[in-house]
Design an enzyme around this catalytic site. Structure first.
Site, PDB file in Angstrom:
ATOM      1  N   ARG A  41       8.199  -1.453  10.900  1.00  0.00           N
ATOM      2  CA  ARG A  41       7.914  -1.854  12.290  1.00  0.00           C
ATOM      3  C   ARG A  41       9.034  -1.682  13.307  1.00  0.00           C
ATOM      4  O   ARG A  41       8.798  -1.940  14.485  1.00  0.00           O
ATOM      5  CB  ARG A  41       7.426  -3.315  12.348  1.00  0.00           C
ATOM      6  CG  ARG A  41       6.194  -3.629  11.516  1.00  0.00           C
ATOM      7  CD  ARG A  41       5.021  -2.766  11.910  1.00  0.00           C
ATOM      8  NE  ARG A  41       3.766  -3.212  11.249  1.00  0.00           N
ATOM      9  CZ  ARG A  41       2.724  -2.418  11.094  1.00  0.00           C
ATOM     10  NH1 ARG A  41       2.750  -1.170  11.517  1.00  0.00           N
ATOM     11  NH2 ARG A  41       1.637  -2.852  10.511  1.00  0.00           N
ATOM     12  N   HIS A  95      -3.239  10.419   6.261  1.00  0.00           N
ATOM     13  CA  HIS A  95      -4.220   9.329   6.358  1.00  0.00           C
ATOM     14  C   HIS A  95      -5.564   9.993   6.627  1.00  0.00           C
ATOM     15  O   HIS A  95      -5.810  10.472   7.737  1.00  0.00           O
ATOM     16  CB  HIS A  95      -3.846   8.361   7.486  1.00  0.00           C
ATOM     17  CG  HIS A  95      -4.846   7.270   7.709  1.00  0.00           C
ATOM     18  ND1 HIS A  95      -4.496   5.932   7.726  1.00  0.00           N
ATOM     19  CD2 HIS A  95      -6.176   7.297   7.913  1.00  0.00           C
ATOM     20  CE1 HIS A  95      -5.584   5.192   7.932  1.00  0.00           C
ATOM     21  NE2 HIS A  95      -6.629   6.014   8.056  1.00  0.00           N
ATOM     22  N   ASP A 110       1.419   0.754   1.363  1.00  0.00           N
ATOM     23  CA  ASP A 110       0.967   0.699   2.756  1.00  0.00           C
ATOM     24  C   ASP A 110       1.269  -0.692   3.333  1.00  0.00           C
ATOM     25  O   ASP A 110       0.430  -1.287   4.020  1.00  0.00           O
ATOM     26  CB  ASP A 110      -0.524   1.047   2.874  1.00  0.00           C
ATOM     27  CG  ASP A 110      -0.957   1.289   4.313  1.00  0.00           C
ATOM     28  OD1 ASP A 110      -0.086   1.384   5.195  1.00  0.00           O
ATOM     29  OD2 ASP A 110      -2.181   1.364   4.549  1.00  0.00           O
ATOM     30  N   GLU A 141       2.876   9.339   7.809  1.00  0.00           N
ATOM     31  CA  GLU A 141       1.531   9.699   7.540  1.00  0.00           C
ATOM     32  C   GLU A 141       0.976  10.365   8.780  1.00  0.00           C
ATOM     33  O   GLU A 141       1.131   9.884   9.893  1.00  0.00           O
ATOM     34  CB  GLU A 141       0.671   8.495   7.084  1.00  0.00           C
ATOM     35  CG  GLU A 141       0.634   7.321   8.045  1.00  0.00           C
ATOM     36  CD  GLU A 141      -0.190   6.166   7.490  1.00  0.00           C
ATOM     37  OE1 GLU A 141      -1.412   6.318   7.269  1.00  0.00           O
ATOM     38  OE2 GLU A 141       0.401   5.086   7.287  1.00  0.00           O
ATOM     39  N   HIS A 171       5.518   0.200   6.351  1.00  0.00           N
ATOM     40  CA  HIS A 171       5.662   0.134   7.814  1.00  0.00           C
ATOM     41  C   HIS A 171       6.599  -1.038   8.106  1.00  0.00           C
ATOM     42  O   HIS A 171       6.163  -2.187   8.103  1.00  0.00           O
ATOM     43  CB  HIS A 171       4.308  -0.112   8.482  1.00  0.00           C
ATOM     44  CG  HIS A 171       3.278   0.949   8.210  1.00  0.00           C
ATOM     45  ND1 HIS A 171       3.095   2.029   9.038  1.00  0.00           N
ATOM     46  CD2 HIS A 171       2.373   1.101   7.206  1.00  0.00           C
ATOM     47  CE1 HIS A 171       2.120   2.802   8.562  1.00  0.00           C
ATOM     48  NE2 HIS A 171       1.670   2.261   7.441  1.00  0.00           N
TER      49      HIS A 171
END
Ligand SMILES: NC(=O)N[C@@H](CC(=O)O)C(=O)O
Ligand SMILES: [Zn+2]
Ligand SMILES: [Zn+2]
EC number: 3.5.2.3
Length: 443
Positions: free
Chosen positions: A59, A173, A305, A139, A57
């Site tokens: 962001r 997920h 992750d 995900e 991630h």
């Protein structure tokens, strides 16, 4: 460039020539340098394929105070990760073609190659999303996590249909919020940094909630002939469920994170809210069972992750702190330290971080040190561990849940033959190259 005398993961000592096209031109013994060719003497060190981290991630857009494509990809490069796959819970979420394109423009800052996943929400637009050079779906959140993108079973079924029609894998997920134990969050949880905080989160998001959701996702995928990749499986039961489904003919693979392999409820007591993530840390007993499955080859992929949040955000109380921990820079180092200690073979490490993710997601040119593949390479002295310290890492929020554990860090990382990271082994000083990263679905 010619790299001489490097040891490969399987123990062979070889010279490796990189062509002007950024691909590996030869892996052989006794290669002589051409006139003007740069020679890198690698005797005594290992040359491994760059890791393909299919779960980060970074962001952007919307969360650049937490991480940017620059800081995230520097952290990746310094950890020997040469391809990252970014997840869709950004702001705006990557659920239509326009959002995909705005993220792709920002990803041009990346030092490493990348894929961009597409997400699923009630107002996603599969048509415009699939027109873009999408890495995969996912995900896909079966319960809320950071970004509150949890969806119901009907929408999940639609997503599987859309993906399966195009032979695109779906990263899931898998947690079932109806099986969370709300009572675990009642009462006095103590403040940040107390043992009660991280443990309460684990008691709340139960192991049963994960296992049930994984089983449901596997059944739905089997019904629709879809390819499903289960993200961050935190329990041995979930890993076994995926393996059973795969044995039964479902195209199912699983992914495990370093935090579920190296941290547990018992080990992480001092982390407080810095140990809060979804799915949460499990018991030491489950951690050991998960690690044993990795060692014997029952885990397809280790991905991080990597989910950075600022120190200030993580310091909020248990209920308000966001879930997620960084990890892209410590993936290879933690696993290489396990290899150094004899807990994993080096070939296993190579397979779960590079060869397997490349194969599962169809990246023919990634994941191996072999002629014709991209020269995505990591040079590392596998006998030289050091203590993991947040201060020496490059992710923007500058904290790590692995502080004080040991890791074996790369000396040099190359992406398609370009040096993107170099560390002076004597002084530890790091330097980074240009942002050469490209979308792996376009090259
Ligand atoms: N794992 C987490 O706890 N958080 C992730 C989202 C996710 O992967 O669920 C994040 O983006 O912060
Ligand atoms: Zn997740
Ligand atoms: Zn995630």
């Amino acid at each position: 460039m010619l790299i001489t005398g490097a040891t490969l993961a399987d123990g062979r000592v070889r010279d490796v020539r990189i062509g002007d096209d950024g691909r590996i031109a030869a892996v052989s013994e006794g290669l002589g340098a051409d006139a003007g060719e740069r020679v890198l003497e690698a005797r005594g060190r290992h040359l491994l394929p760059g890791a393909v981290d299919v779960h980060v991630h970074f962001r952007e857009p919307g969360g650049s105070h937490k991480e940017t494509w620059t800081s995230g990809s520097e952290s990746a490069a310094a950890g020997g990760v040469t391809t990252v796959v970014d997840q869709p819970n950004t702001s705006p979420p990557t659920v239509d073609g326009a959002a995909f394109s705005s993220k792709a423009a920002l990803a041009a800052d990346s030092l490493v190659d990348y894929g961009i996943n597409g997400g699923v929400t009630p107002d996603w637009d599969p048509e415009s999303l699939f027109e873009r050079p999408l890495f995969a779906l996912g995900e896909v959140f079966l319960a809320d996590s950071t970004g509150d993108m949890g969806i119901d079973a009907d929408l999940f079924a639609d997503a599987l249909d859309e993906a399966s029609a195009r032979d695109v894998p779906v990263t899931v997920h898998a947690e079932d919020a109806t099986l969370f134990d709300e009572s675990a969050l009642d009462g006095d949880l103590g403040g940040v940094g107390t043992a009660a905080t991280v443990d309460a989160w684990s008691a709340y998001r139960t192991a049963d909630a994960e296992v049930a959701a994984v089983e449901r996702a596997l059944a739905a995928a089997a019904d629709r002939d879809a390819r499903v990749h289960v993200a961050h499986t935190s329990t041995p039961e979930a890993v076994d469920a995926v393996a059973d489904a795969a044995e039964g003919g479902t195209a199912a693979t699983c992914e495990v994170t370093p935090h579920h392999l190296y941290l547990s409820r018992e080990r992480a007591r001092s982390l407080g809210t810095f140990g809060r993530m979804n799915p949460p840390l499990r018991s030491e007993e489950r951690r050991e069972a998960l690690f044993a499955r990795l060692a014997k080859g029952a885990v397809d992929v280790v991905a991080t992750d990597h989910a950075p949040h600022t120190v200030g955000e993580k310091r909020a109380g248990l209920v308000d702190a966001p879930s997620g921990v960084p990890g892209v820079e410590t993936l290879y180092p933690l696993l290489l330290e396990s290899a150094r200690k004899g807990e994993l073979s080096l070939e296993r490490v190579r397979d779960v971080v590079a060869a397997n993710p490349a194969e599962i997601f169809g990246l023919d040119r990634k994941g191996g040190v072999a002629e014709g593949r991209d020269a995505d390479l990591v040079l590392v002295d596998t006998a030289d561990p050091r203590e993991i310290e947040a201060a020496a890492l490059h992710s923007a929020p500058a904290w790590t849940p692995f502080e004080g554990l040991r890791g074996v860090f790369p000396e040099m990382t190359l992406v398609r033959g370009e040096v993107v990271y170099e560390r002076d082994p004597a002084t530890g000083a790091a330097s980074f190259g240009e942002p050469v990263g490209r979308n792996v679905r376009e090259s």
